[in-house]
Write an enzyme that holds these catalytic residues in place. Sequence first.
Site, PDB file in Angstrom:
ATOM      1  N   HIS A 214      11.090   3.522 -12.014  1.00 10.64           N
ATOM      2  CA  HIS A 214       9.723   3.004 -12.003  1.00 10.64           C
ATOM      3  C   HIS A 214       9.613   1.936 -13.084  1.00 10.64           C
ATOM      4  O   HIS A 214      10.238   2.040 -14.143  1.00 10.64           O
ATOM      5  CB  HIS A 214       8.717   4.126 -12.293  1.00 10.64           C
ATOM      6  CG  HIS A 214       7.387   3.629 -12.794  1.00 10.64           C
ATOM      7  ND1 HIS A 214       7.055   3.613 -14.140  1.00 10.64           N
ATOM      8  CD2 HIS A 214       6.311   3.116 -12.142  1.00 10.64           C
ATOM      9  CE1 HIS A 214       5.842   3.124 -14.282  1.00 10.64           C
ATOM     10  NE2 HIS A 214       5.370   2.809 -13.091  1.00 10.64           N
TER      11      HIS A 214
ATOM     12  N   ARG B  32       1.895  -5.478 -16.987  1.00 10.32           N
ATOM     13  CA  ARG B  32       0.521  -5.798 -16.618  1.00 10.32           C
ATOM     14  C   ARG B  32      -0.210  -6.525 -17.752  1.00 10.32           C
ATOM     15  O   ARG B  32       0.169  -6.449 -18.926  1.00 10.32           O
ATOM     16  CB  ARG B  32      -0.238  -4.519 -16.251  1.00 10.32           C
ATOM     17  CG  ARG B  32      -0.250  -3.485 -17.363  1.00 10.32           C
ATOM     18  CD  ARG B  32      -0.755  -2.135 -16.884  1.00 10.32           C
ATOM     19  NE  ARG B  32      -0.721  -1.143 -17.965  1.00 10.32           N
ATOM     20  CZ  ARG B  32       0.343  -0.424 -18.270  1.00 10.32           C
ATOM     21  NH1 ARG B  32       1.452  -0.536 -17.575  1.00 10.32           N
ATOM     22  NH2 ARG B  32       0.299   0.449 -19.263  1.00 10.32           N
TER      23      ARG B  32
ATOM     24  N   ARG C 228      -6.255  -0.827  -3.316  1.00  7.17           N
ATOM     25  CA  ARG C 228      -5.709  -0.672  -1.969  1.00  7.17           C
ATOM     26  C   ARG C 228      -4.847   0.594  -1.930  1.00  7.17           C
ATOM     27  O   ARG C 228      -3.811   0.674  -2.587  1.00  7.17           O
ATOM     28  CB  ARG C 228      -4.880  -1.900  -1.607  1.00  7.17           C
ATOM     29  CG  ARG C 228      -4.343  -1.867  -0.183  1.00  7.17           C
ATOM     30  CD  ARG C 228      -3.707  -3.207   0.162  1.00  7.17           C
ATOM     31  NE  ARG C 228      -3.234  -3.224   1.537  1.00  7.17           N
ATOM     32  CZ  ARG C 228      -1.989  -2.925   1.900  1.00  7.17           C
ATOM     33  NH1 ARG C 228      -1.085  -2.579   0.990  1.00  7.17           N
ATOM     34  NH2 ARG C 228      -1.633  -2.973   3.167  1.00  7.17           N
TER      35      ARG C 228
ATOM     36  N   GLU D 195      -2.799   2.001   0.237  1.00  5.80           N
ATOM     37  CA  GLU D 195      -1.405   1.901   0.656  1.00  5.80           C
ATOM     38  C   GLU D 195      -0.517   1.409  -0.482  1.00  5.80           C
ATOM     39  O   GLU D 195       0.622   1.866  -0.634  1.00  5.80           O
ATOM     40  CB  GLU D 195      -1.278   0.962   1.857  1.00  5.80           C
ATOM     41  CG  GLU D 195      -1.806   1.540   3.151  1.00  5.80           C
ATOM     42  CD  GLU D 195      -1.085   2.816   3.558  1.00  5.80           C
ATOM     43  OE1 GLU D 195       0.154   2.867   3.462  1.00  5.80           O
ATOM     44  OE2 GLU D 195      -1.763   3.773   3.969  1.00  5.80           O
TER      45      GLU D 195
END
Length: 311
Positions: A102, A106, A266, A268
Amino acid sequence: MKNKFYQYIQNLQDQICAGLEAADGVAKFREDIWERLEGGGGRTRVIENGAVFEKGGVNISAVHGKLPDSMQKLFNVGEADFFACGLSLVLHPKNPMVPTVHANWRYFEMYPYDENSSPSGRLGGAWFGGGQDLTPYYLFEEDAIHFHQTCKTACDKHNSDFYPKYKKQCDDYFWNAHRNEARGIGGLFFDYCKATDEISMENWFNFVSEVGNSFLEAYVPIVEKRKNLSYSSVQRTWQEIRRGRYVEFNLVHDKGTLFGLKTNGRIESILMSLPPHVQWVYDHHAEKGSEEEKLLEVLENPREWLSAISY
């Protein structure tokens, strides 16, 4: 800075996807462009059913709008607008000898409202965050050392204090408190990296991009070394049980997942991090003296990989 960082993660997404497609050798990323009703959008790329990667995603987004009440409470601020952009990736390999990985990098800006509860357009705060961490199902100590050494090399180019500090923050953050064990063998985790008298936002950009640029070097050599190893159905079952712990962390503790859900992100893209095949076996215990137990011992007692292990 927000435009500069968004341009960076667009390019980084291209580089990482190309490197991962080469490592897989079969599957290609599928791209999905989406827009957020409240403002902004993103570019989701998903790889599935490959020779190496069973499921994975490398996503970028840049979203903006009014800071939700829940996030106002989290940041302890009043009404404000926000801008957030970042790259987030998760890869779940098919072979249990290859670790899940992972990473996230950001950037966030906040613009507080004025005394009349109107948007002021004034920058009230800005910071970087991110990191990268490894979640193996079978422990190869040399892989852990390689991953951590790559992280340390990237950190040391900017500040020799960064690796030990952000390594410990990673161990602390990716801790499944309800299981009393780590999600994986760690890496780096940093957040709220703000400008000070000693370090500018440009300095932080250079550091965060250094870590981002190190990702393929940290992960792909491990994939190449382990992707063709044989494995049994028992080992595959163990992988799926451990994937369950990964899911638990993401849905219970992970700030990024919760931020996405609370800002009408979102779905998904947010839940892209969840693996396709998972098991929850009641009261499961690893066999004494097994390779599975060896992994658990490390997860329950995080190690200093670059000083305490010889091989």
